[in-house]
Write a protein that holds these residues in place. Structure first.
Motif, PDB file in Angstrom:
ATOM      1  N   GLU A  69       3.537  -4.110  13.389  1.00 50.20           N
ATOM      2  CA  GLU A  69       3.221  -4.878  12.165  1.00 50.20           C
ATOM      3  C   GLU A  69       3.350  -3.906  10.982  1.00 50.20           C
ATOM      4  O   GLU A  69       2.368  -3.441  10.406  1.00 50.20           O
ATOM      5  CB  GLU A  69       1.814  -5.467  12.280  1.00 50.20           C
ATOM      6  N   TYR A  70       4.604  -3.623  10.661  1.00 50.73           N
ATOM      7  CA  TYR A  70       4.929  -2.553   9.704  1.00 50.73           C
ATOM      8  C   TYR A  70       4.166  -2.673   8.378  1.00 50.73           C
ATOM      9  O   TYR A  70       3.750  -1.670   7.805  1.00 50.73           O
ATOM     10  CB  TYR A  70       6.432  -2.537   9.402  1.00 50.73           C
ATOM     11  N   ASP A  71       4.007  -3.919   7.920  1.00 51.52           N
ATOM     12  CA  ASP A  71       3.410  -4.132   6.590  1.00 51.52           C
ATOM     13  C   ASP A  71       1.949  -3.679   6.514  1.00 51.52           C
ATOM     14  O   ASP A  71       1.426  -3.467   5.426  1.00 51.52           O
ATOM     15  CB  ASP A  71       3.455  -5.622   6.212  1.00 51.52           C
ATOM     16  N   LYS A  72       1.287  -3.597   7.669  1.00 50.71           N
ATOM     17  CA  LYS A  72      -0.140  -3.255   7.647  1.00 50.71           C
ATOM     18  C   LYS A  72      -0.385  -1.739   7.641  1.00 50.71           C
ATOM     19  O   LYS A  72      -1.505  -1.280   7.469  1.00 50.71           O
ATOM     20  CB  LYS A  72      -0.832  -3.851   8.879  1.00 50.71           C
TER      21      LYS A  72
END
Ligand SMILES: NC(=O)c1ccc[n+]([C@@H]2O[C@H](COP(=O)([O-])OP(=O)(O)OC[C@H]3O[C@@H](n4cnc5c(N)ncnc54)[C@H](OP(=O)(O)O)[C@@H]3O)[C@@H](O)[C@H]2O)c1
Length: 255
Positions: A69-72
């Protein structure tokens, strides 16, 4: 007090894959060497299990997160720095393995493996080394690769591609970060006894496991063998070591 160049006293270290196997042992060993450790993994209860085995559990943090979950990751890194202070070191240990013939390596499989083994590690590293997050006096980044990133084996194309990518990435990242005294190295283990190797095809019968054992002149590795190598690379004793691939394989590649 005796001078110990391998001490990690007071260093803030992030370790991914800390809920199992090599990453868990890295966390335990780093805590014994004086580091304050932040553990990354997806499963909070397994992270708690690691914490219990560490020196002074209250000194450390855990962060249950899926690294895909790259965005986190940016926000998670910022929160950790708020709590611990700037980061001195990172061990990118989270990873997945497979044994698949070439015709079974679908594009979807390739994407999944590159996501977890390569993109997650580079993405986290990119966030960790941002100026406000990382110690101004420098530090150390480690990527856990594999001997399979250097040599080949039947069914290991997929895994090898991802580990070879890490070994290559280390060289350019180390050059880029050297002006900030951030050292970047890979550690490449042979077969280590962990849940990953216990679930591998070769562990399904004694005969194939014996073949794997025979490929390691010093026998199969223990997680502590890799963790101890990581301590060296995280410590100030390795202040002149960067851009390398440290082979920790019980002699696998010597044959
Ligand atoms: N064991 C060996 O023989 C061997 C040899 C050479 C290299 N290596 C490398 O060493 C590293 C550790 O291997 P191991 O044997 O300790 O494996 P392991 O016991 O299976 O542990 C793998 C770790 O990776 C984490 N992980 C996997 N996918 C993740 C994701 N998307 N987000 C966050 N965490 C994730 C797992 O966390 P969860 O709790 O979330 O599942 C677990 O903590 C791997 O990179 C592996 O390729 C292992």
């Amino acid at each position: 007090m005796i001078f110990n160049p391998f001490s990690l006293l007071g260093k803030n270290i992030i370790i991914t894959g800390a809920s199992s196997g090599i990453g868990r042992q890295c966390a335990i060993t780093c805590s014994m060497m004086g580091a304050n450790v932040t553990l990354f993994g997806r499963d909070q209860s397994r992270l708690e299990e690691t914490l219990k085995q560490m020196e002074e559990p209250v000194r450390h943090l855990s962060c249950a997160i899926d690294l895909t979950e790259y965005d986190k990751i940016e926000e998670a890194t910022r929160e950790i720095v708020k709590k611990t202070g700037r980061i001195n070191g990172l061990i990118n240990c989270a990873g997945i393995s497979s044994t698949l013939p070439l015709n079974a390596i679908s594009p979807q499989k390739m994407e999944q493996f590159f996501q977890t083994n390569v993109i997650c590690a580079i993405n986290l590293t990119r966030q960790v080394v941002k100026s406000p997050n990382f110690s101004e006096s420098g530090g150390s980044i480690i990527f856990i690769a594999s001997v399979m990133g250097v040599v080949g084996e039947n069914g290991k194309t997929l895994y090898s591609m991802t580990k070879g990518a890490l070994v290559s990435a280390v060289k350019s990242i180390s050059v880029e970060l050297a002006p900030r005294k951030i050292r970047v190295n890979a550690v490449s283990p042979g077969v280590v006894e962990t849940p990953m190797s216990e679930n591998a095809i070769y562990s399904r019968n004694e005969e194939s496991l014996n073949k794997i054992r025979a490929m390691h002149p010093l026998g199969l590795g223990q997680p502590a063998d890799v963790a101890n190598a990581c301590v060296v690379l995280l410590s100030d004793a390795s202040r002149w070591i960067t851009g390398t691939n440290m082979i920790v394989d019980g002699g696998y590649l010597a044959r």
